[in-house]
Design a protein around this motif. Structure first.
Motif, PDB file in Angstrom:
ATOM      1  N   GLU A   9      50.965-141.486  46.976  1.00  0.00           N
ATOM      2  CA  GLU A   9      52.297-142.057  46.724  1.00  0.00           C
ATOM      3  C   GLU A   9      53.137-140.997  46.038  1.00  0.00           C
ATOM      4  O   GLU A   9      52.620-140.223  45.233  1.00  0.00           O
ATOM      5  N   LYS A  10      54.419-141.009  46.339  1.00  0.00           N
ATOM      6  CA  LYS A  10      55.321-140.083  45.654  1.00  0.00           C
ATOM      7  C   LYS A  10      56.499-140.870  45.109  1.00  0.00           C
ATOM      8  O   LYS A  10      57.064-141.701  45.814  1.00  0.00           O
ATOM      9  N   GLU A  11      56.817-140.642  43.845  1.00  0.00           N
ATOM     10  CA  GLU A  11      58.023-141.281  43.304  1.00  0.00           C
ATOM     11  C   GLU A  11      58.697-140.317  42.332  1.00  0.00           C
ATOM     12  O   GLU A  11      58.152-140.016  41.283  1.00  0.00           O
ATOM     13  N   ASP A  12      59.818-139.810  42.725  1.00  0.00           N
ATOM     14  CA  ASP A  12      60.677-139.000  41.869  1.00  0.00           C
ATOM     15  C   ASP A  12      59.903-137.946  41.058  1.00  0.00           C
ATOM     16  O   ASP A  12      59.680-138.133  39.867  1.00  0.00           O
ATOM     17  N   ARG A  13      59.501-136.889  41.689  1.00  0.00           N
ATOM     18  CA  ARG A  13      58.826-135.712  41.090  1.00  0.00           C
ATOM     19  C   ARG A  13      57.370-135.952  40.725  1.00  0.00           C
ATOM     20  O   ARG A  13      56.688-135.072  40.227  1.00  0.00           O
ATOM     21  N   LEU A  14      56.902-137.186  40.980  1.00  0.00           N
ATOM     22  CA  LEU A  14      55.550-137.573  40.580  1.00  0.00           C
ATOM     23  C   LEU A  14      54.743-137.890  41.834  1.00  0.00           C
ATOM     24  O   LEU A  14      55.210-138.626  42.689  1.00  0.00           O
ATOM     25  N   ALA A  15      53.520-137.323  41.925  1.00  0.00           N
ATOM     26  CA  ALA A  15      52.609-137.699  43.015  1.00  0.00           C
ATOM     27  C   ALA A  15      51.448-138.465  42.407  1.00  0.00           C
ATOM     28  O   ALA A  15      50.951-138.106  41.340  1.00  0.00           O
ATOM     29  N   LEU A 200      57.745-134.910  32.268  1.00  0.00           N
ATOM     30  CA  LEU A 200      58.754-134.497  33.262  1.00  0.00           C
ATOM     31  C   LEU A 200      60.141-134.311  32.646  1.00  0.00           C
ATOM     32  O   LEU A 200      60.987-133.641  33.233  1.00  0.00           O
ATOM     33  N   SER A 201      60.359-134.900  31.469  1.00  0.00           N
ATOM     34  CA  SER A 201      61.670-134.743  30.821  1.00  0.00           C
ATOM     35  C   SER A 201      61.795-133.397  30.094  1.00  0.00           C
ATOM     36  O   SER A 201      62.868-133.043  29.621  1.00  0.00           O
ATOM     37  N   LYS A 202      60.700-132.645  30.009  1.00  0.00           N
ATOM     38  CA  LYS A 202      60.707-131.366  29.279  1.00  0.00           C
ATOM     39  C   LYS A 202      60.953-130.208  30.256  1.00  0.00           C
ATOM     40  O   LYS A 202      61.041-130.403  31.465  1.00  0.00           O
ATOM     41  N   GLY A 203      60.999-129.011  29.723  1.00  0.00           N
ATOM     42  CA  GLY A 203      61.159-127.826  30.564  1.00  0.00           C
ATOM     43  C   GLY A 203      59.871-127.574  31.342  1.00  0.00           C
ATOM     44  O   GLY A 203      58.821-127.331  30.741  1.00  0.00           O
ATOM     45  N   GLN A 204      59.942-127.685  32.658  1.00  0.00           N
ATOM     46  CA  GLN A 204      58.696-127.632  33.444  1.00  0.00           C
ATOM     47  C   GLN A 204      58.047-126.252  33.459  1.00  0.00           C
ATOM     48  O   GLN A 204      56.821-126.139  33.531  1.00  0.00           O
ATOM     49  N   LEU A 205      58.852-125.189  33.394  1.00  0.00           N
ATOM     50  CA  LEU A 205      58.212-123.868  33.321  1.00  0.00           C
ATOM     51  C   LEU A 205      57.430-123.746  32.030  1.00  0.00           C
ATOM     52  O   LEU A 205      56.309-123.234  32.002  1.00  0.00           O
ATOM     53  N   ALA A 206      58.003-124.261  30.929  1.00  0.00           N
ATOM     54  CA  ALA A 206      57.314-124.200  29.636  1.00  0.00           C
ATOM     55  C   ALA A 206      56.042-125.050  29.662  1.00  0.00           C
ATOM     56  O   ALA A 206      55.008-124.660  29.120  1.00  0.00           O
ATOM     57  N   VAL A 207      56.111-126.214  30.312  1.00  0.00           N
ATOM     58  CA  VAL A 207      54.911-127.054  30.441  1.00  0.00           C
ATOM     59  C   VAL A 207      53.828-126.280  31.201  1.00  0.00           C
ATOM     60  O   VAL A 207      52.664-126.219  30.793  1.00  0.00           O
TER      61      VAL A 207
END
Ligand code: CAA
Length: 260
Positions: A9-15, A200-207
């Protein structure tokens, strides 16, 4: 590739990937591992997806292990190849820069506990059960269990679990640090999605840099680990997310990260 043993399933940036073999409590046979590898490679490469949740379909089982019927008549070279495939797929999950959370909804035994352990962290339902029952079948764990369990819960506790094949409940898994929290079964996916949305609300490169630094640091000495951290910390200052994150703080507003 069409999946027979997975639901995606995929929902808004999330699998969300569910292992789905109800007739065998989601046990992993060769075909399921091949599908899992394909799905993980696609999620890793998908620019629209930033985080993966892995769970088991149904109410009863996350994954009840590698498929015993499939393994019963394997020769030694075939057994080695099967183990190597499981190791490869689980290492792919572990090394993927995007975060991966295990939502453990039931039995996580053998290969199921090993699948949960290759994820970045585990949230369990009260129904979850964990164990490495392999010695009761005359085999060792083969998908990374002898290596990751000790890294997560310490050598003494890992050896006791490996040698006794004991199955532990979710609260015991929480006590020994195998899972981060235990929630009601009905709330499991909402809780895990809530954690996912916060990430997902944070900086994804930093994550992702944090994941790489933590993972690589666990494989090396502290001085090399500090160098890895220093390099990635420095790299953050070449990103738009760093500019946005710090500017937003100073302007007293929420950041609008772009992952660039
Ligand atoms: N492989 C193949 N089939 C499995 C399975 C597995 N790992 N686990 C469960 N099943 C099948 C059962 O054979 C059964 O099939 P049938 O209905 O056709 O008889 C079906 O799933 C339902 O299972 P049960 O009737 O046993 O359900 P239960 O509620 O009584 O017990 C259980 C649940 C405690 C999880 C029990 O099924 C069990 O002990 N499963 C095996 C767990 C295990 O030993 N896992 C480790 C496998 S080895 C491994 O993983 C090696 C590795 O590291 C790579």
């Amino acid at each position: 590739m069409a999946y027979e043993n997975l639901l995606l399933e995929k929902e808004d940036r999330l699998a969300i990937l569910y292992i789905n073999r109800p007739k065998a409590l989601n046990a992993l046979n060769n075909a399921t591992l091949v599908e899992l590898k394909d799905a993980v490679l696609k999620i890793k490469a998908d620019p629209e997806i930033d985080l993966l949740i892995i769970s088991g379909a149904g109410e009863k089982s996350f994954v009840a292990g590698a498929d015993i019927a499939f393994m019963q008549n394997l020769t030694a070279p075939e057994g080695r190849a099967f183990g190597a495939l499981g190791q490869e797929v689980f290492r792919l999950i572990e090394a993927m820069e995007k975060p991966v959370i295990a939502a453990v909804n039931g039995f996580a035994l053998g290969g199921g506990c090993e699948l949960a352990m290759c994820c970045d962290f585990r949230i369990a339902s009260t129904k979850a059960k964990f164990g490495q029952p392999e010695v009761g079948l005359g085999i060792t764990p083969g998908f990374g269990g002898t290596q990751r369990l000790a890294r997560l819960v310490g050598l003494g506790m890992a050896k006791q679990m490996l040698f006794t094949a004991d199955v532990i409940n979710a609260n015991e898994a929480l006590r020994i640090g195998l899972v981060n929290s235990v929630v009601e079964q009905t709330e499991l996916m909402d809780v895990v999605k809530g954690i996912a949305r916060k990430i997902l609300s944070k900086g994804q490169l930093a994550v992702r840099f944090s994941k790489v630094a933590a993972n690589e640091g666990m494989q090396t000495d502290i001085d090399r680990g500090m160098t890895i951290e220093a390099d990635l910390f420095g790299l953050c200052f070449a990103t738009e997310d760093q500019k946005e994150g710090m500017t937003a703080f100073l302007e007293k507003r929420k950041p609008g990260f772009t992952g660039k």
